[in-house]
Each structure stands twice: as structure tokens, then as C-alpha cells.
Design an enzyme around this catalytic site. Structure first.
Site, PDB file in Angstrom:
ATOM      1  N   LYS A   1      30.513  41.134  35.399  1.00 49.94           N
ATOM      2  CA  LYS A   1      31.308  40.950  36.617  1.00 49.94           C
ATOM      3  C   LYS A   1      30.388  40.920  37.851  1.00 49.94           C
ATOM      4  CE  LYS A   1      35.264  43.370  34.488  1.00 49.94           C
ATOM      5  NZ  LYS A   1      36.234  44.480  34.653  1.00 49.94           N
TER       6      LYS A   1
ATOM      7  N   PHE B   1      47.403  47.450  40.508  1.00 51.66           N
ATOM      8  CA  PHE B   1      46.056  47.043  40.924  1.00 51.66           C
ATOM      9  C   PHE B   1      45.713  45.602  40.518  1.00 51.66           C
ATOM     10  CE2 PHE B   1      45.973  49.674  37.064  1.00 51.66           C
ATOM     11  CZ  PHE B   1      45.436  48.790  36.140  1.00 51.66           C
TER      12      PHE B   1
ATOM     13  N   ARG C   1      32.139  46.743  22.361  1.00 50.48           N
ATOM     14  CA  ARG C   1      32.962  47.653  23.175  1.00 50.48           C
ATOM     15  C   ARG C   1      32.397  49.075  23.158  1.00 50.48           C
ATOM     16  NH1 ARG C   1      37.819  45.825  25.511  1.00 50.48           N
ATOM     17  NH2 ARG C   1      38.709  47.913  25.523  1.00 50.48           N
TER      18      ARG C   1
ATOM     19  N   THR D   1      37.065  51.967  29.544  1.00 53.87           N
ATOM     20  CA  THR D   1      37.502  51.199  30.718  1.00 53.87           C
ATOM     21  C   THR D   1      37.258  51.979  32.010  1.00 53.87           C
ATOM     22  OG1 THR D   1      39.232  50.224  29.345  1.00 53.87           O
ATOM     23  CG2 THR D   1      39.496  50.008  31.735  1.00 53.87           C
TER      24      THR D   1
ATOM     25  N   HIS E   1      33.281  42.861  31.258  1.00 43.48           N
ATOM     26  CA  HIS E   1      34.475  42.713  30.431  1.00 43.48           C
ATOM     27  C   HIS E   1      34.030  42.415  29.007  1.00 43.48           C
ATOM     28  CE1 HIS E   1      38.342  41.303  28.926  1.00 43.48           C
ATOM     29  NE2 HIS E   1      37.669  40.297  28.394  1.00 43.48           N
TER      30      HIS E   1
HETATM   31  P1  ADP Z   1      39.209  46.560  29.530  1.00 46.61           P
HETATM   32  O1  ADP Z   1      38.481  45.740  30.591  1.00 46.61           O
HETATM   33  O2  ADP Z   1      38.449  47.807  29.132  1.00 46.61           O
HETATM   34  O3  ADP Z   1      39.655  45.751  28.339  1.00 46.61           O
HETATM   35  P2  ADP Z   1      41.915  46.451  30.674  1.00 46.61           P
HETATM   36  O4  ADP Z   1      42.070  45.067  30.105  1.00 46.61           O
HETATM   37  O5  ADP Z   1      42.972  47.452  30.385  1.00 46.61           O
HETATM   38  O6  ADP Z   1      40.531  47.128  30.228  1.00 46.61           O
HETATM   39  O7  ADP Z   1      41.774  46.349  32.248  1.00 46.61           O
HETATM   40  C1  ADP Z   1      41.206  45.243  32.883  1.00 46.61           C
HETATM   41  C2  ADP Z   1      40.415  45.722  34.090  1.00 46.61           C
HETATM   42  O8  ADP Z   1      41.286  46.283  35.065  1.00 46.61           O
HETATM   43  C3  ADP Z   1      39.430  46.837  33.761  1.00 46.61           C
HETATM   44  O9  ADP Z   1      38.225  46.366  33.241  1.00 46.61           O
HETATM   45  C4  ADP Z   1      39.262  47.511  35.106  1.00 46.61           C
HETATM   46  O10 ADP Z   1      38.350  46.787  35.954  1.00 46.61           O
HETATM   47  C5  ADP Z   1      40.662  47.395  35.703  1.00 46.61           C
HETATM   48  N1  ADP Z   1      41.505  48.570  35.427  1.00 46.61           N
HETATM   49  C6  ADP Z   1      42.069  48.894  34.246  1.00 46.61           C
HETATM   50  N2  ADP Z   1      42.807  50.017  34.323  1.00 46.61           N
HETATM   51  C7  ADP Z   1      42.705  50.417  35.612  1.00 46.61           C
HETATM   52  C8  ADP Z   1      43.261  51.519  36.355  1.00 46.61           C
HETATM   53  N3  ADP Z   1      44.087  52.425  35.781  1.00 46.61           N
HETATM   54  N4  ADP Z   1      42.943  51.614  37.662  1.00 46.61           N
HETATM   55  C9  ADP Z   1      42.151  50.718  38.249  1.00 46.61           C
HETATM   56  N5  ADP Z   1      41.593  49.641  37.623  1.00 46.61           N
HETATM   57  C10 ADP Z   1      41.879  49.498  36.318  1.00 46.61           C
END
Ligand code: ADP
Length: 167
Positions: free
Chosen positions: A10, A58, A91, A97, A125
Site C-alpha cells: 500500500k 471506515f 498471511r 489486520t 494487502h
Molecule cells: P485484511 O486486509 O487483513 O484482509 P480486511 O479485508 O478485513 O483485512 O480489511 C481491509 C482493510 O481495512 C485492512 O487491511 C485495514 O487497512 C482496514 N481495516 C480493517 N478493519 C479495520 C478496523 N476495524 N478499523 C480500521 N481499519 C480497518
């Protein structure tokens, strides 16, 4: 089982000059990179990528984050890795996350942070499962940008389109 995974470094990863360190860490998984490019994500691409987060409070922030609006650098590095159990391996190296909960030896644990607005700035990601990986790879890459045959393709005749060439 051989899998394909989309990894996106990112904008915070790029602006903080973490690309080399992140790639080195990811290489511990001993997988093959079969696609790689720098992308300026459009809002449309970002919204499609995070469509499953649409209802989250968010959502707007994570779209702005991946588009580079927060870091004033509209660039990400998109990669496709391939290999045995690639999703689990990558992962694990990426970490949880939430960067505050992530193991400090993982990429997110070492380099991530939570902004004052509450966004998890977690540097990269990594696709979460096989289904997401296929959808995301098809969203970010064309078949011709991938080395190898990973999903079925079809031949299409492209309408005449305008493109840039070197002058
Ligand atoms: P991952 O990227 O680990 O697969 P998600 O797909 O659930 O996780 O979330 C996408 C992105 O949203 C995360 O990488 C993070 O940047 C943001 N994010 C996820 N959960 C939260 C949260 N509770 N508060 C703030 N940002 C979040």
C-alpha cells in the site's frame, strides 16, 4: 495445493521506503512471483477491491488510503505470488489486520500503525482466501500480465481504443 495470491504494498509501504524490506520478508515463503506492477488505483478499482467492506464506517478511509490520498502518493505495488499454501504462508508473514495486535516480527507488526482517525495502516494487502484471491487477481491484472496460465481465458476482439505509445 498450489495457490495464487494477490499482494498489494500500500502507499505507506512505498512512501516509507519499505518495499525492499517487505519483499525480502515475503521471499521467506519461497514462492514464485508471476505478476508485478506499479498501479495508480482509481477510486472505482479501490471500491471494487473493498466491496465486502462497503457497510463499514471506515470504508471511505480505506478507499482513500489505498488510492494514496492519505500519503499523497497515488501508487501501490501489486504482485501475484504462486506456490504451495501460498495464502497461509504470506498471511502469516504479513501478520494480523490490526497492526497493534500483529506479532512484532511480522510486516504489519513491525511497520503498521493505527492513525488518529482509527484506520489500520497496515502496509500491505494479502488475499484472505482462494475465492478472494481469484476475484482480486482478475480485478488488478489482465491475463497477459501474468506469467503462466492460472485461470481459464477467452480470446476477445478489442474495439478500436486510444492508447499512448512512446513518441
Ligand atoms: P485484511 O486486509 O487483513 O484482509 P480486511 O479485508 O478485513 O483485512 O480489511 C481491509 C482493510 O481495512 C485492512 O487491511 C485495514 O487497512 C482496514 N481495516 C480493517 N478493519 C479495520 C478496523 N476495524 N478499523 C480500521 N481499519 C480497518
Amino acid at each position: 495445493m498450489k495457490q495464487q495470491v494477490l499482494v498489494i504494498i500500500k502507499p505507506d509501504g512505498l512512501i516509507k521506503s519499505l518495499t525492499g524490506s517487505i519483499l525480502m520478508k515475503l521471499s521467506e515463503a519461497k514462492l514464485n512471483i508471476i505478476g508485478a506492477k506499479v498501479v495508480k488505483p482509481s477510486r472505482e478499482l479501490a471500491e471494487k477491491h473493498y466491496f465486502h467492506m462497503k457497510s463499514k464506517p471506515f470504508f471511505e478511509e480505506i478507499v482513500q488510503y489505498i488510492c494514496g490520498q492519505i500519503h499523497k502518493t497515488p501508487r501501490v505495488l501489486a504482485l501475484v505470488y504462486q506456490g504451495e499454501n501460498a495464502i497461509k504462508k504470506l498471511r502469516r508473514i504479513a501478520g494480523s489486520t490490526n497492526p497493534e495486535e500483529a506479532d512484532p516480527t511480522t510486516i504489519r507488526g513491525a511497520y503498521g500503525r493505527i492513525t488518529t482517525k482509527g484506520v489500520y495502516e497496515n502496509v500491505l494487502h494479502v488475499s484472505g482466501n482462494l475465492e478472494d484471491a481469484e476475484r482480486e487477481i482478475k480485478l488488478w491484472f489482465t491475463p497477459e500480465e501474468i506469467v503462466g496460465d492460472i485461470y481459464p481465458v477467452k480470446e476477445i476482439v478489442k474495439e478500436k481504443t486510444n492508447a499512448l505509445d512512446w513518441a
